[in-house]
Design an enzyme around this catalytic site. Sequence first.
Site, PDB file in Angstrom:
ATOM      1  N   HIS A  10       0.822  -1.209   0.000  1.00  0.00           N
ATOM      2  CA  HIS A  10       0.000   0.000   0.000  1.00  0.00           C
ATOM      3  C   HIS A  10       0.861   1.267   0.000  1.00  0.00           C
ATOM      4  CE1 HIS A  10       0.976   0.911   4.207  1.00  0.00           C
ATOM      5  NE2 HIS A  10       0.831  -0.387   4.441  1.00  0.00           N
ATOM      6  N   GLU A  83      -2.293  -7.070   7.527  1.00  0.00           N
ATOM      7  CA  GLU A  83      -0.964  -6.976   8.107  1.00  0.00           C
ATOM      8  C   GLU A  83      -0.869  -7.798   9.380  1.00  0.00           C
ATOM      9  OE1 GLU A  83       2.031  -6.889   7.898  1.00  0.00           O
ATOM     10  OE2 GLU A  83       2.683  -4.797   7.702  1.00  0.00           O
TER      11      GLU A  83
END
Length: 230
Positions: A10, A83
Site C-alpha cells: 500500500h 498486516e
Amino acid sequence: MGVKLFLIRHGQTSWNVEGRYQGSCDIELNSTGIRQAELASKYFSRVKFSNIYSSPLKRTMETAIIINGRAEEGIMTRDGLKEVDFGKWEGLKFDQINKDYHEDYQKWMEDPYNNHPTGGESFKELTLRTTSVIDSIVAENEDDSSAAIITHGGVILSLLVYWLQIPLPRWKSIIQRQGAINIVVIDKGFPYISAINYTGHLSPVYDDNEDKVIKIYSSLRKNSNDSTGG
C-alpha cells in the site's frame, strides 16, 4: 506459464512517516500515498488483471481502488492479506517499543517465527495464513493470467521468506518500501520471482531517504548489544 501475481504494498500513511507500527490499525493513505497509488495505476495501464485482491484495511483498499481506476467494484477482499497483528506495539514508534517492551522486541527481532509481538501474532502464524490465502488466490485464477494483490509489508515479507527459503535470522534483510511492486509467477506450485521491492514507477531518481528504516533497525540492533541494555 502459471499465474502471475503482482504483490503491491500500500501507499504511504502518516504513521509510516512517523515510524509507528500500524498492524491491524485502520490508517488511511496520506497525500503521498495517494500519489504513489496513482503512479502504480499508471504503471499497470497495459496490464489486464484477471482479478484484484486486497486486504480489507483502509490503506490497502484505497490503494486498490485507485489502481482499479478509482472503482471499488470488482475488488475482492481477503482477511488473510491483513498486516501482522502487532498487539500492544501498534501505534508506537520503534524506539518506544524497544524501551517499553525491550525483551519481547529483541526476541522478536532475532526470531520472529517463534516469538510474538507483545499480545500479537508470530511470523509463523502470519506465514501460515498468508501462504494459505495465496494458494487460494492461485487456484481461483487460470494459467497465464495476472492477479493484483494489494497488501502490507509484513505479508509480502512473509511470502518472500517462505518462497526463497531465507534463513529466519535474515528475515529483516528484505526491505519493502511504500508502494513497492513484487512480481512472482506460481507455476505447478513453484515460485519464479522476477521483481522484489521495485519502486521505479514512483521516482525516476533514486532517493536514499526511503531507506531510513534500515538506519532505525541498525540502531536498535546495536542497542541490543549495549551492556546497559539500551
